[in-house]
Design a protein around this motif. Structure first.
Motif, PDB file in Angstrom:
ATOM      1  N   ASP A  68       2.908   4.223   4.642  1.00 59.47           N
ATOM      2  CA  ASP A  68       4.143   5.009   4.600  1.00 59.47           C
ATOM      3  C   ASP A  68       4.785   5.099   5.982  1.00 59.47           C
ATOM      4  O   ASP A  68       6.013   5.185   6.103  1.00 59.47           O
ATOM      5  CB  ASP A  68       3.855   6.420   4.070  1.00 59.47           C
ATOM      6  N   ASP A  71       6.597   1.896   6.377  1.00 53.50           N
ATOM      7  CA  ASP A  71       7.790   1.970   5.529  1.00 53.50           C
ATOM      8  C   ASP A  71       8.911   2.736   6.245  1.00 53.50           C
ATOM      9  O   ASP A  71      10.074   2.330   6.256  1.00 53.50           O
ATOM     10  CB  ASP A  71       7.422   2.659   4.212  1.00 53.50           C
ATOM     11  N   GLN A  75      12.655   1.228   7.690  1.00 49.22           N
ATOM     12  CA  GLN A  75      13.860   1.840   7.132  1.00 49.22           C
ATOM     13  C   GLN A  75      14.905   2.102   8.220  1.00 49.22           C
ATOM     14  O   GLN A  75      16.069   2.339   7.921  1.00 49.22           O
ATOM     15  CB  GLN A  75      13.515   3.157   6.424  1.00 49.22           C
ATOM     16  N   PRO A 158       9.613  -4.807   2.849  1.00 50.04           N
ATOM     17  CA  PRO A 158       9.050  -4.221   1.625  1.00 50.04           C
ATOM     18  C   PRO A 158       8.110  -5.145   0.865  1.00 50.04           C
ATOM     19  O   PRO A 158       7.154  -4.685   0.238  1.00 50.04           O
ATOM     20  CB  PRO A 158      10.310  -3.907   0.806  1.00 50.04           C
TER      21      PRO A 158
END
Length: 784
Positions: A68, A71, A75, A158
Motif C-alpha cells: 500500500d 501504491d 499515485q 499497478p
C-alpha cells in the motif's frame, strides 16, 4: 562552507524542507511503510507539480515494505518508482539526495520510510551539503542511479505491483498460521511454518553476532512477536539444546512450539516429578528450579549442550540462574526477554556480555502493525504513596499498601474508571491475592461477571480463561499469573489497580493486551496513577522517543501511530508536579548508588554500579565529569576511606584523564590494559612500542567482533608485523594519549611518576575504569 549535521530525531522536517526546494529528488530505502509515505507525500506531490524529477527505490527485503505504501507513491504524478528485488540478499541503504539549481545535499543514515524512523525512533542520519565534497556528492548520485537502473530494480506500476502484493499477503498469511499455532496445542505436521519478517531480521542479527565470534546474546522482543518460535528456528543449527524457564506452562508451550517447527526433534522434560526423556532428548526443556539443584545439574557434562536458551532472561540475575549459567559452557547462550529494564536490578546485561543482538520494543511493534494500538487513560489514584514505606528503595510494604487498597472509596474509584472506559474483555492487575479477591467481590456486587485468579484460587484456570474468551466473564483480576506465558489475544481492556514498582512487570502486563485478534481495533489501558515512584519512567515506556524518563506529560503525538493518551484533571495536576519535580539528576544518581550498595551489601565497583543501576553509562559519566569521575563521585558521597580520599586527591588528574579521554577507537584503552597486565608493581612503568606491539595486535585479533570494529585496516588484515604495528602505536594511541600525566619519549609511553602509583588501590581504580571503558566501547560499537 555549510556544516555537516547529525539528525537523531525528526528527520522528516529537514527532508520536507529539501523536497520543497529541490529540482531533483532521489531516495533509496530498505523498506517503506504507509505511515512514512504519509509523512512526505504532500511535499512530494507539490514537488511533482512544479516539475521536479523524483526517483525512489525501495527494497523488498524480508517483505517489510507495505504494498500500500508503494501504491501511494506511484499515485503521485511523475514519480519514478522502482522496487529492488533482493532475492534474499541483504539490502540496507537509507539515503535521501536533493539537488537544486545552485547546490545539492544528501542524507545518509539509518532511517527508512516509516513514521517512527522519520520522527521519534532512535536513528542517526548525517546531512552532507554538496560543497563539503562535490566529488562525493556526485558519486552518491551515480551510485543511486547504478542501483536504480540495475537488473534487480523493477519499475512499479499497478500491474507490476500485484505479484509483490501477492507475495506480501502470502507472508502475512503464514504469520497468521504461526499466530494460530502459538495458541493451539495441536502439532502442525508439515514444514509450512516459516519465520515472520521480524523473526527473519532477528535470525540474521544472530547469524551476524555469531560470525563476529560472540558466544552470548540477548534478544529483546515485545510480547506477541514470537520469541519462542524464533528460538526454535535458531536452534535448528545446533545438535543438543537446553531450554530453561521458570514456569511449567512456559516449558510445555515451548515444547509444542519447537515440535511445530520440526517434529523430528526428540524432546525431553526436566520438571520435578513430571520429568521424561531428559537423558536422551535433542532438546531438553528444563525448569530452573529443578535444574539448579546441584545433584541434578552435575548429572550433565558442562559442555553437554551446544545451545542454551533462557526464556524470560530478565530473571537470570537470580542466584538459581547464575548457578546454571556458571556451570554450563555452551557454544552459544541466547537470552529471550520482552524487557530487561535496568530499574529492576541485577546485571542481566552482563550475563550476555552486553550483547543485545536485536530488539523491538512494543511501541515499535505497534508502529509497524505487528501489535494492536493502545488507548491509554490515566485516572487519579487517591492513595498517598509517599506515606507508604519503601523496602530496599524498590518495593512498597505490602501490609501498608493493602490497608489503603481495601478502602471502599478506592474500589469505587476503580469500578467507576472501568465502567466509563472498558470494552468487552478485561484483565485487572492486582498487587496481592487479598486485593484481587476484594475487587472481584466488589465488582460482582455491582452486577459485573468478575473472578479473581491467582495461585491460591480454586477455579480451573483453563475454564476461567475460556469463559472470558467466550464473553461469559467481563473481567479477571489476576496476581502475577498473566505477567508471562499466558496469552489471551481477545483481551481488549487492561485495568491497572496497583502502583508500578517494576517496569519489567508493567511492560509484560501491557503486552497481555496488545496481541492482534479478529475484530480488535485497539486495547484500552486504564491506569490508576498516584504519587508513586517511577511514574516518569513508566510514562516514557509508552512513547516512541525511547528516553529513560519524560520531563513533561506525553501527548498523542509522542505515541506510536493510532495510539492515544488522556488524563483526568486531577492526574494532570499530579503529574505536572511529579515529572518536573525538583530532584536533580545528581540526586537521583546518589539515591540509585545507595540502593545498589544496599542490595549488594557492600560498595559496588564501577562496573557493578553501571550494570546494576537504573541509568545508562552516559547518564552517569556526564554527571560525574564535574566531580572528577566515578571515584570523585564516591569521594563526594563520603564513600572513600580517609586513606582512599588522600590517594584520590593525589592521583585525580590521572583518573580523570583515563576516564574522560576521547575514544574514537579502542586503541588507547588497549594500551592501558597492556600496562595493567604487567601487575600492580609495574603497571605505571614506561611502555615501549616494541613491547606493546604483539599484545596490542593479539587483543584486536582475538575476537572477530573486535577485528570487525577496530581491526579493518591493513595492519590487522595481514600476519603480525612488528614494525608495522609499532608505527601504528606511535601514530595513534601513544600520540593521542600524550596529555596530562602521559607523555611520549623515545618511542615509549610514560606516565609522570607519582609515589601513590605504587599503591594497590590506585592500580585497582585505574583497572576498573579501563575495564568499563573497553567493555562499553565494544558493546556500543557492536550495536551500530
Amino acid at each position: 562552507m555549510s556544516d555537516l549535521r547529525l539528525h537523531t530525531s525528526n528527520l522528516g522536517i529537514p527532508l520536507q524542507e529539501h523536497i520543497d526546494a529541490a529540482t531533483e529528488i532521489y531516495m533509496v530505502v530498505a523498506f517503506a511503510q504507509v505511515s512514512g509515505v504519509k509523512e512526505l507525500s504532500a511535499s512530494l506531490r507539490k514537488a511533482s507539480e512544479r516539475g521536479a524529477q523524483i526517483r525512489i527505490l525501495v527494497g523488498d527485503y524480508l517483505y517489510l515494505t507495505d504494498p500500500d505504501a508503494l501504491d501511494m507513491l506511484f499515485q503521485i504524478p511523475n514519480v519514478e518508482l522502482r522496487l529492488y528485488r533482493s532475492k534474499g540478499r541483504s539490502f540496507h541503504p537509507k539515503a535521501y539526495l536533493f539537488r537544486t539549481i545552485e547546490s545539492g545535499t544528501f542524507f545518509v543514515g539509518s532511517s527508512n520510510l516509516s513514521h517512527s524512523a522519520l520522527n521519534h525512533g532512535v536513528e542517526w542520519n548525517v546531512e552532507i551539503p554538496s560543497n563539503v565534497s562535490e566529488e562525493v556528492f556526485e558519486e552518491s548520485v551515480a551510485a543511486f542511479h547504478e542501483l536504480f537502473y540495475s537488473e534487480y530494480a523493477q519499475m512499479m506500476n499497478p500491474v507490476s505491483l500485484q505479484p509483490y502484493r501477492e507475495e506480501y499477503e502470502a507472508r502475512k498469511d503464514r504469520m497468521k498460521e504461526w499466530e494460530v499455532a502459538e495458541h493451539s496445542p495441536v502439532y502442525i505436521e508439515d514444514d509450512s511454518i516459516t519465520p515472520t519478517s521480524v523473526q527473519d531480521a532477528a535470525l540474521l542479527a544472530l547469524r551476524e553476532t555469531m560470525a563476529e565470534g560472540r558466544k552470548k546474546a540477548m534478544l529483546v522482543l515485545a510480547t506477541g512477536l514470537g520469541k519462542t518460535y524464533l528460538s526454535a528456528f535458531f536452534a535448528r543449527q545446533f545438535k543438543h539444546v537446553l531450554f530453561v524457564a521458570h514456569q511449567r506452562e512456559l516449558l510445555l508451550q515451548a515444547e509444542k512450539s519447537f515440535l511445530n517447527v520440526a517434529n523430528d526433534w526428540k524432546t525431553g522434560l526436566l520438571l520435578g516429578g513430571e520429568s521424561r526423556n531428559q537423558d536422551t532428548a535433542d532438546v531438553v526443556f528444563a525448569s530452573i528450579q529443578t535444574l539448579a539443584s546441584k545433584q541434578r545439574m552435575e548429572q550433565y557434562d558442562p559442555e553437554q549442550f551446544d545451545l542454551i536458551i533462557v526464556d524470560e532472561f530478565h530473571h537470570s540475575a537470580a542466584p538459581s540462574y547464575r548457578r546454571v549459567l556458571d556451570y554450563f559452557q555452551p557454544k552459544f547462550l541466547l537470552g529471550l526477554t520482552a524487557t530487561p529494564d535496568r530499574l529492576d536490578g541485577g546485571d542481566v546485561y552482563a550475563l550476555c556480555d552486553d550483547n543485545v543482538a536485536f530488539q523491538m520494543h512494543f511501541t515499535e511493534a505497534i508502529e509497524e502493525s505487528f501489535l494492536t494500538p493502545f488507548h491509554y487513560v490515566g485516572i487519579y489514584d487517591e492513595i498517598d504513596y509517599s506515606q507508604i514505606r519503601l523496602i530496599n528503595g524498590r518495593r512498597y510494604d505490602q501490609e501498608e499498601l493493602l490497608a489503603e487498597q481495601l478502602k471502599e472509596s478506592v474500589a469505587e474509584k476503580i469500578f467507576k474508571a472501568w465502567s466509563e472506559h472498558h470494552q468487552s474483555r478485561a484483565l485487572g492487575f492486582c498487587s496481592s491475592v487479598i486485593q484481587a479477591e476484594y475487587l472481584a467481590d466488589y465488582f460482582r456486587r455491582q452486577g459485573v461477571q468478575a473472578v479473581a485468579l491467582h495461585s491460591q484460587a480454586e477455579y480451573d484456570r483453563t475454564e476461567v480463561i475460556a469463559q472470558l474468551k467466550q464473553g461469559q466473564l467481563d473481567i479477571i483480576f489476576a496476581v502475577n499469573l498473566f505477567n508471562e506465558g499466558v496469552d489471551i489475544p481477545e483481551i481488549d481492556t487492561l485495568l491497572f489497580c496497583r502502583p508500578t514498582e517494576s517496569l519489567t512487570v508493567f511492560t509484560q502486563q501491557i503486552g497481555r493486551g496488545l496481541r492482534l485478534s479478529k475484530g480488535k481495533t485497539h486495547c484500552t489501558i486504564i491506569d490508576l496513577i498516584g504519587n508513586y515512584k517511577n511514574i516518569d519512567k513508566k510514562l516514557a515506556l509508552l512513547t516512541t522517543s525511547r528516553q529513560d524518563t519524560v520531563s513533561s506529560l506525553p501527548t498523542t503525538i509522542d505515541l506510536p501511530s493510532s495510539c492515544t493518551i488522556e488524563f483526568d484533571l486531577q492526574t494532570v495536576d499530579l503529574l505536572k508536579k511529579m515529572v518536573t519535580r525538583s530532584s536533580t539528576r545528581q540526586q537521583l544518581l546518589e539515591q540509585n548508588y545507595f540502593m545498589v550498595k544496599e542490595e549488594m551489601g557492600r560498595r559496588p565497583s564501577y562496573m557493578e554500579l553501571i550494570q546494576r543501576g537504573e541509568y545508562s553509562i552516559d547518564a552517569y559519566r556526564s554527571e560525574w565529569k564535574k566531580l572528577g569521575g566515578f571515584f570523585g563521585f564516591l569521594h563526594k558521597l563520603g564513600e572513600l576511606s580517609e586513606e582512599e580520599a588522600i590517594l584520590y586527591s593525589d592521583v585525580k588528574s590521572l583518573l580523570v584523564e583515563v576516564e574522560y579521554t576521547s575514544m574514537t577507537k579502542s586503541y588507547k584503552m588497549i594500551v592501558l590494559s597492556i600496562m595493567l597486565k604487567r601487575g600492580e608493581e609495574n603497571w605505571y612503568k614506561p611502555l615501549k612500542a616494541s613491547e606493546a606491539a604483539l599484545p596490542f595486535y593479539d587483543y584486536i585479533k582475538k575476537e572477530p567482533y573486535r577485528q570487525q570494529i577496530d581491526g579493518k585496516t591493513k595492519d590487522f588484515q595481514q600476519p603480525f608485523h612488528q614494525q608495522r604495528i609499532e608505527k601504528l602505536l606511535l601514530r595513534m594511541p601513544f600520540d593521542k594519549i600524550a596529555k596530562g600525566p602521559f607523555y611520549v619519549e623515545d618511542e615509549t609511553l610514560h606516565i609522570e611518576f607519582n609515589e601513590s602509583f605504587r599503591n594497590l588501590t590506585v592500580y585497582e581504580w585505574v583497572k576498573q575504569i579501563v575495564d568499563v571503558r573497553l567493555h562499553y566501547y565494544f558493546s556500543r560499537k557492536a550495536k551500530g
